[in-house]
Motif scaffolding. Structure first.
Motif, mmCIF file in Angstrom:
data_model
loop_
_atom_site.group_PDB
_atom_site.id
_atom_site.type_symbol
_atom_site.label_atom_id
_atom_site.label_comp_id
_atom_site.label_asym_id
_atom_site.label_seq_id
_atom_site.Cartn_x
_atom_site.Cartn_y
_atom_site.Cartn_z
ATOM 1 N N UNK A 203 -4.781 0.032 -16.422
ATOM 2 C CA UNK A 203 -3.268 0.836 -16.613
ATOM 3 C C UNK A 203 -2.659 -0.342 -17.481
ATOM 4 N N UNK A 204 -2.050 0.148 -18.446
ATOM 5 C CA UNK A 204 -1.229 -0.992 -19.036
ATOM 6 C C UNK A 204 -0.297 -1.484 -17.404
ATOM 7 N N UNK A 205 0.270 -0.443 -16.325
ATOM 8 C CA UNK A 205 0.759 -1.281 -15.346
ATOM 9 C C UNK A 205 -0.093 -0.921 -14.039
ATOM 10 N N UNK A 206 -0.592 -2.287 -13.765
ATOM 11 C CA UNK A 206 -1.559 -2.063 -12.215
ATOM 12 C C UNK A 206 -1.164 -1.715 -11.429
ATOM 13 N N UNK A 207 -2.173 -0.793 -11.026
ATOM 14 C CA UNK A 207 -1.092 -0.062 -8.642
ATOM 15 C C UNK A 207 -1.441 -1.360 -8.327
ATOM 16 N N UNK A 208 -1.487 -1.233 -7.284
ATOM 17 C CA UNK A 208 -1.317 -2.003 -5.838
ATOM 18 C C UNK A 208 -3.262 -1.972 -5.613
ATOM 19 N N UNK A 209 -4.262 -1.573 -5.767
ATOM 20 C CA UNK A 209 -5.110 -1.655 -5.579
ATOM 21 C C UNK A 209 -6.479 -1.925 -6.688
ATOM 22 N N UNK A 210 -5.411 -1.655 -8.225
ATOM 23 C CA UNK A 210 -6.134 -2.500 -8.827
ATOM 24 C C UNK A 210 -5.508 -3.420 -8.826
ATOM 25 N N UNK A 211 -4.701 -4.202 -8.265
ATOM 26 C CA UNK A 211 -4.365 -5.376 -7.921
ATOM 27 C C UNK A 211 -4.686 -6.665 -7.055
ATOM 28 N N UNK A 212 -5.357 -5.491 -6.228
ATOM 29 C CA UNK A 212 -6.021 -5.777 -4.708
ATOM 30 C C UNK A 212 -7.619 -6.110 -5.255
ATOM 31 N N UNK A 213 -8.239 -5.682 -6.017
ATOM 32 C CA UNK A 213 -9.563 -5.642 -7.244
ATOM 33 C C UNK A 213 -8.999 -7.253 -7.607
ATOM 34 N N UNK A 214 -8.674 -7.707 -9.045
ATOM 35 C CA UNK A 214 -8.206 -8.546 -9.358
ATOM 36 C C UNK A 214 -8.288 -9.690 -8.199
ATOM 37 N N UNK B 291 9.771 3.939 -6.656
ATOM 38 C CA UNK B 291 8.208 4.268 -6.423
ATOM 39 C C UNK B 291 7.859 5.135 -5.205
ATOM 40 N N UNK B 292 8.462 4.801 -4.229
ATOM 41 C CA UNK B 292 8.015 5.565 -3.008
ATOM 42 C C UNK B 292 8.738 7.222 -3.551
ATOM 43 N N UNK B 293 10.095 7.176 -3.371
ATOM 44 C CA UNK B 293 10.792 8.766 -4.098
ATOM 45 C C UNK B 293 9.845 9.444 -4.712
ATOM 46 N N UNK B 294 9.619 8.812 -6.204
ATOM 47 C CA UNK B 294 8.905 9.429 -6.460
ATOM 48 C C UNK B 294 7.819 10.402 -6.409
ATOM 49 N N UNK B 295 6.492 9.650 -5.318
ATOM 50 C CA UNK B 295 5.214 10.208 -5.357
ATOM 51 C C UNK B 295 5.288 11.084 -3.979
ATOM 52 N N UNK C 238 0.868 -1.118 0.111
ATOM 53 C CA UNK C 238 -0.008 -0.119 -0.243
ATOM 54 C C UNK C 238 1.029 1.215 0.147
ATOM 55 N N UNK C 239 2.264 1.516 -0.272
ATOM 56 C CA UNK C 239 3.204 2.577 -0.036
ATOM 57 C C UNK C 239 2.765 2.981 -1.155
ATOM 58 N N UNK C 240 3.366 4.762 -1.805
ATOM 59 C CA UNK C 240 2.731 5.635 -2.643
ATOM 60 C C UNK C 240 3.520 5.135 -3.720
ATOM 61 N N UNK C 241 2.825 4.403 -4.606
ATOM 62 C CA UNK C 241 2.991 4.549 -6.220
ATOM 63 C C UNK C 241 3.156 3.208 -5.837
ATOM 64 N N UNK C 242 2.865 2.333 -5.232
ATOM 65 C CA UNK C 242 3.287 0.675 -5.325
ATOM 66 C C UNK C 242 2.513 0.531 -6.976
ATOM 67 N N UNK C 243 3.103 -0.240 -7.724
ATOM 68 C CA UNK C 243 2.629 -1.220 -8.947
ATOM 69 C C UNK C 243 3.548 -1.645 -9.883
ATOM 70 N N UNK C 244 2.702 -2.793 -10.892
ATOM 71 C CA UNK C 244 4.021 -3.883 -11.193
ATOM 72 C C UNK C 244 5.101 -3.178 -12.205
ATOM 73 N N UNK C 245 5.602 -4.204 -12.798
ATOM 74 C CA UNK C 245 6.730 -3.432 -13.702
ATOM 75 C C UNK C 245 6.135 -4.292 -14.913
ATOM 76 N N UNK C 246 5.075 -5.106 -14.825
ATOM 77 C CA UNK C 246 4.985 -6.417 -16.099
ATOM 78 C C UNK C 246 3.670 -5.759 -16.666
ATOM 79 N N UNK C 247 4.048 -5.378 -17.849
ATOM 80 C CA UNK C 247 2.816 -4.407 -18.735
ATOM 81 C C UNK C 247 1.725 -5.885 -19.018
ATOM 82 N N UNK C 248 0.408 -4.604 -19.260
ATOM 83 C CA UNK C 248 -0.313 -5.754 -19.457
ATOM 84 C C UNK C 248 -0.610 -5.854 -20.269
#
Length: 559
Positions: free
Chosen positions: A99-110, A211-215, A71-81
């Motif tokens: 999204x082409x690179x899903x974030x943590x919330x979308x993966x939790x929804x999956x 990802x954390x630093x970026x956000x 749940x950290x800021x900017x958490x998302x996967x780096x494998x493309x849709x």
């Protein structure tokens, strides 16, 4: 400070229980699965299809494995849709990615969707952490004890715990005295951390730190980023999935997930390059790399076949990356820290991450970089971090992206006792390091299989692409054992040593082998330096494990 060794900072999710479905205090099973990430979910689904009595034990309150906790800021996967998902038709035909690179919330929804479609939670024990397992050589079964008192007896024990389950904290003096808020990325609170008006530090610049630093740079009053080794991060080129994109993908989604991705060395949907870099002129190399750069993600890594084996090609790749990256950074000091002219290591020797606007964010005036190649962290005081030059970096929030005891650490969190009382942690804690057969089993630990762990292509590819073939192999073994009336399968130590040599030889043929990183276990003090990943490519790995299975359990003693 917040306790770095507890999950109390995460708000527990409400748990849905199904009264009467089974006695959660005492179970007897065909197969127990530890972990409810991609591997655990897929294996449970397949074992149930084949008629096995199988359950998952999961420490969290929901499915998802690492994505339940991320749940950290900017958490998302780096494998493309669309490659980062399971090849279960009931799930992939009924879920819409955004999204082409899903974030943590979308993966939790999956994972919530997969649970709803497959009714997985009926066979999952949530809030249940395995404490110890012991092999019974009389019954040919495993006895499992959980922290909450649940006891399980199972014929097969399948460890689907992921490769990054044991988080690492640096041994900094005074860390416990810090009066601000401290949190490791793996246990970031679900409600988030308010950084507005705060002095924030991010320690570590792997994928999570990026990802954390970026956000954080967008919200923090002051951001200090501690960097030892700059990340050779590539542009993600994130974008929404259009209706046209989705319609095109959906026409061939089954083929892509069930066939095409297994033709790529890393389980992605890129082609395997055959051309060597030096076969092209420098101008042609730049043109091709630029074309693939525009695609985003890991595409540039699949242009030439010899980036990881030829030092000249590798240096050209680094120089190309550095030139493009340095052009994005206006501050000359930051430019030399983040994208130095001389490579800190072989390109891809450490894992490249994907970024969206990381370099632009860190180029901002309110962001300070601390180059840990020039100074070191001396100690921590209540007000912040003191470096070896005597400077006090005053902080309100300390975000620890300091990584994990990867690949083997997941296993050492559980006391695993095999034949004749042998302890798995002790077996792996020698000069030889970890030992396994086929990156899926361990000698003297019968009927125990694992996914996404040491000596498989684990860190060198797309997770779902790797764990599905391993899970299918486990299912085949269990079916054949039942068919033959066998109850115990144990890897032979001689084959274990041969597999270790094969893993080492393949890895030594790459430039990664001479780079100290978590790939080699060197991020953990005292851990033996060792090749922990199979570097022969996913398709070769799949062919090898299936060939051994089809050759009458070659390398195993079956009783």
């Amino acid at each position: 400070m917040a306790d770095p060794d507890s999950a109390s900072s995460r708000t527990p999710l409400p748990r849905v229980t199904c009264p009467g479905r089974f006695d959660e205090r005492s179970l007897s099973l065909d197969a127990l699965i530890i972990g409810a990430g991609f591997a655990g979910v897929y294996l449970l689904h397949r074992l149930r299809q084949e008629g096995f009595n199988a359950k998952i034990v999961e420490a969290g309150t929901g499915l998802g494995g690492i994505w339940h906790w991320n749940n950290y800021p900017g958490a998302r996967v780096d494998s493309q849709y669309p490659v980062y998902q399971l090849s279960i038709p009931e799930v992939f035909n009924t879920f819409e990615w955004t999204e082409h690179y899903p974030g943590s919330q979308e993966l939790q929804r999956y994972f919530q969707h997969a649970d709803k479609v497959l009714n997985l939670s009926n066979d999952v024990l949530y809030n249940t952490r395995v404490d110890a397992v012991r092999w019974d050589d009389t019954l040919h079964k495993w006895h499992v004890e959980c922290e909450n008192g649940t006891r399980i007896t199972t014929r097969y024990l399948n460890c689907c715990m992921g490769f990054a389950a044991k988080r690492h904290f640096p041994a900094w003096p005074g860390l416990e005295d810090f009066e601000g808020y401290i949190c490791h990325s793996s246990f970031w609170p679900a409600e988030g951390v308010d950084m507005k008006g705060k002095r924030v530090a991010v320690v570590g610049q792997g994928a999570t730190g990026i990802q954390i630093a970026q956000e954080s740079a967008k919200d923090a009053k002051e951001l200090t980023v501690f960097i030892r080794t700059p990340n050779t991060a590539l542009p993600m080129n994130q974008r929404k999935i259009s209706e046209e994109d989705a319609a095109t993908v959906n026409k061939t989604i089954a083929h892509r997930l069930q066939t095409e991705r297994y033709g790529n060395a890393g389980g992605f949907l890129f082609g395997n390059p055959e051309r060597k870099m030096l076969e092209d002129s420098p101008e042609e190399r730049e043109r091709l790399l630029g074309e693939f750069y525009q695609r985003g993600g890991f595409a540039p890594l699949f242009v030439y076949a010899d980036i990881l084996t030829d030092p000249v090609s590798n240096r050209f790749m680094y120089d190309y990356w550095a030139k493009r990256t340095r052009a994005r950074i206006s501050d000359p000091v930051k430019r030399d820290i983040l994208a130095p002219l001389e490579p800190p290591h072989a390109f891809m020797g450490k894992r490249p991450s994907l970024e969206q606007d990381y370099y632009e964010q860190l180029d901002k005036d309110h962001v300070k970089l601390v180059d840990l190649r020039k100074v070191s962290v001396s100690h921590v005081v209540p007000q912040g971090i003191v470096t070896s030059d005597g400077e006090l970096h005053k902080l309100d929030i300390l975000a620890m992206a300091t990584g994990f005891d990867s690949l083997t650490g997941s296993f050492t969190q559980v006391k695993i006792e095999g034949m004749n009382g042998i302890d798995l942690e002790q077996k792996w804690n020698t000069d030889l390091g970890a030992l396994s057969y086929l990156g899926i089993s361990v000698a003297q630990f019968p009927n125990l299989f694992y996914t996404y762990g040491p000596h498989a292509p684990t860190a060198y590819g797309n997770g779902p692409s790797i764990v599905e073939p391993q899970a299918e192999w486990i299912v085949k073994v269990m079916k054949q054992m039942n068919k033959q009336g066998k109850t115990k399968i144990n890897a032979k130590e001689s084959y274990e040593r041969e597999w270790k040599k094969e893993v080492n030889d393949l890895h030594a043929a790459t430039l990664r082998h001479n780079v100290d990183s978590w790939y080699m276990g060197t991020n953990i003090p005292g851990k033996p330096r060792q090749a922990l990943n199979y570097a022969g490519g996913l398709s070769t790995y799949i062919a090898t494990i299936n060939e051994r299975l089809n050759s009458n359990f070659e390398g195993f003693e079956v009783v």
